[in-house]
Scaffold this motif. Structure first.
Motif, PDB file in Angstrom:
ATOM      1  N   UNK A 132       0.824  -1.213   0.000  1.00 16.10           N
ATOM      2  CA  UNK A 132       0.000   0.000   0.000  1.00 16.10           C
ATOM      3  C   UNK A 132       0.857   1.262   0.000  1.00 16.10           C
ATOM      4  N   UNK A 133       1.993   1.181  -0.665  1.00 15.37           N
ATOM      5  CA  UNK A 133       2.932   2.315  -0.673  1.00 15.37           C
ATOM      6  C   UNK A 133       2.283   3.566  -1.257  1.00 15.37           C
ATOM      7  N   UNK A 150      11.892  13.342 -11.671  1.00 16.85           N
ATOM      8  CA  UNK A 150      11.749  11.893 -11.584  1.00 16.85           C
ATOM      9  C   UNK A 150      10.296  11.514 -11.823  1.00 16.85           C
ATOM     10  N   UNK A 151      10.095  10.316 -12.360  1.00 18.33           N
ATOM     11  CA  UNK A 151       8.762   9.763 -12.537  1.00 18.33           C
ATOM     12  C   UNK A 151       8.793   8.282 -12.230  1.00 18.33           C
ATOM     13  N   UNK A 152       7.655   7.726 -11.815  1.00 16.31           N
ATOM     14  CA  UNK A 152       7.600   6.302 -11.477  1.00 16.31           C
ATOM     15  C   UNK A 152       6.255   5.729 -11.892  1.00 16.31           C
ATOM     16  N   UNK A 164      -1.079  -0.118 -11.161  1.00 14.52           N
ATOM     17  CA  UNK A 164      -1.073  -0.124  -9.701  1.00 14.52           C
ATOM     18  C   UNK A 164      -0.858   1.293  -9.176  1.00 14.52           C
ATOM     19  N   UNK A 165       0.124   1.978  -9.758  1.00 13.05           N
ATOM     20  CA  UNK A 165       0.375   3.358  -9.318  1.00 13.05           C
ATOM     21  C   UNK A 165       1.158   4.109 -10.378  1.00 13.05           C
ATOM     22  N   UNK A 166       1.149   5.413 -10.218  1.00 13.14           N
ATOM     23  CA  UNK A 166       2.011   6.291 -11.009  1.00 13.14           C
ATOM     24  C   UNK A 166       2.318   7.527 -10.173  1.00 13.14           C
ATOM     25  N   UNK A 167       3.440   8.139 -10.466  1.00 17.35           N
ATOM     26  CA  UNK A 167       3.855   9.289  -9.666  1.00 17.35           C
ATOM     27  C   UNK A 167       2.974  10.493  -9.951  1.00 17.35           C
ATOM     28  N   UNK A 185       9.058  10.256  -3.893  1.00 15.26           N
ATOM     29  CA  UNK A 185       8.159  10.296  -5.043  1.00 15.26           C
ATOM     30  C   UNK A 185       6.742   9.979  -4.571  1.00 15.26           C
ATOM     31  N   UNK A 186       5.842  10.965  -4.506  1.00 11.24           N
ATOM     32  CA  UNK A 186       4.443  10.681  -4.146  1.00 11.24           C
ATOM     33  C   UNK A 186       3.774   9.839  -5.237  1.00 11.24           C
ATOM     34  N   UNK A 187       2.945   8.875  -4.817  1.00 11.63           N
ATOM     35  CA  UNK A 187       2.293   7.971  -5.756  1.00 11.63           C
ATOM     36  C   UNK A 187       0.782   8.158  -5.748  1.00 11.63           C
TER      37      UNK A 187
END
Length: 243
Positions: A132-133, A150-152, A164-167, A185-187
């Protein structure tokens, strides 16, 4: 003044370039269809003029070498020789261009590879936990100065795997040459769980103050890396997350 058969044939071939030029303009002029726009004008008439120059040169040489030969005996073989020489010239030019293009590509690739280690991902981890990050915590080292971003992303396997997630709210900061720093990095979560494919993309923009002299983009991915340099992107394996 009576023109020789050879001169009359040459004049006829020269005059033939007029309808060929018109045909070239009608058939190969600029055409557009949707987002594709082609302009092949000059291809047909250009090839014909090259053929004409070669043919006239070869046939004129044939007239001087074989003055008693008939007109067709001179011009038919000359036309065949002109076609062969023209084809050989086009093939040779194409090969030279291909080799020059490959050499330029390899030279640019070697120059680009000098920047592959300008930015590195030293470590990363899920925060507060993998399932649950809400953030990714990363440690980064840069060997040149510039503007860092940065991007994730995280998704299931395959090109169309579920997200699931993206920045989000991707902040940027100026970094100094040789700086090592931590970054959060906030998700934005789409679902809970740990995705199979995770990518963390690091950007170092040169702007007007960056010492690298160019933008550097490096993608760290959990999927197998097929090529180290993919266009303008460097790719590298994503290290395992810290606990």
């Amino acid at each position: 003044m009576i023109l020789s058969p050879h001169v009359r044939v040459c004049i006829a071939l020269v005059l033939l370039s007029i309808p060929i030029g018109i045909l070239d303009s009608l058939l190969l002029g600029r055409s557009s269809g949707g987002w594709i726009s082609l302009d092949l004008s000059g291809l047909l008439i250009g090839a014909y003029l090259l053929f004409l120059v070669i043919h006239i040169a070869v046939s004129t040489a044939g007239v001087f070498l074989f003055p008693n030969a008939g007109m067709w005996v001179i011009h038919l073989p000359s036309a065949l020789v002109a076609i062969i020489l023209l084809s050989a010239g086009i093939y040779t030019y194409s090969e030279i261009e291909d080799r020059a293009s490959a050499s330029r590509y390899e030279e640019e690739r070697e120059k680009s590879m000098l920047f592959k280690n300008v930015i590195s991902l030293d470590s990363w981890k899920f925060s507060p936990n993998p399932d649950s990050a809400t953030d990714l915590s990363i440690s980064v080292t840069v060997s040149e100065s510039g503007r860092f971003a940065v991007g994730a992303t995280g998704r299931d396997e395959g090109d169309y795997g579920e997200w699931y997630f993206q920045s989000e709210n991707e902040e940027q900061r100026m970094v100094n040459k040789g700086e090592h720093f931590d970054f959060n990095i906030p998700l934005k979560r789409e679902r809970y769980g740990v995705p199979k494919n995770i990518e963390i993309t690091l950007y170092l923009f040169s702007d007007t103050t960056g010492s690298a002299g160019r933008n550097v983009i490096k993608v760290f991915q959990s999927a197998p890396v097929e090529r180290e340099l993919d266009g303008d992107y460097f790719r590298a394996p994503l290290p395992k997350p810290e606990n």
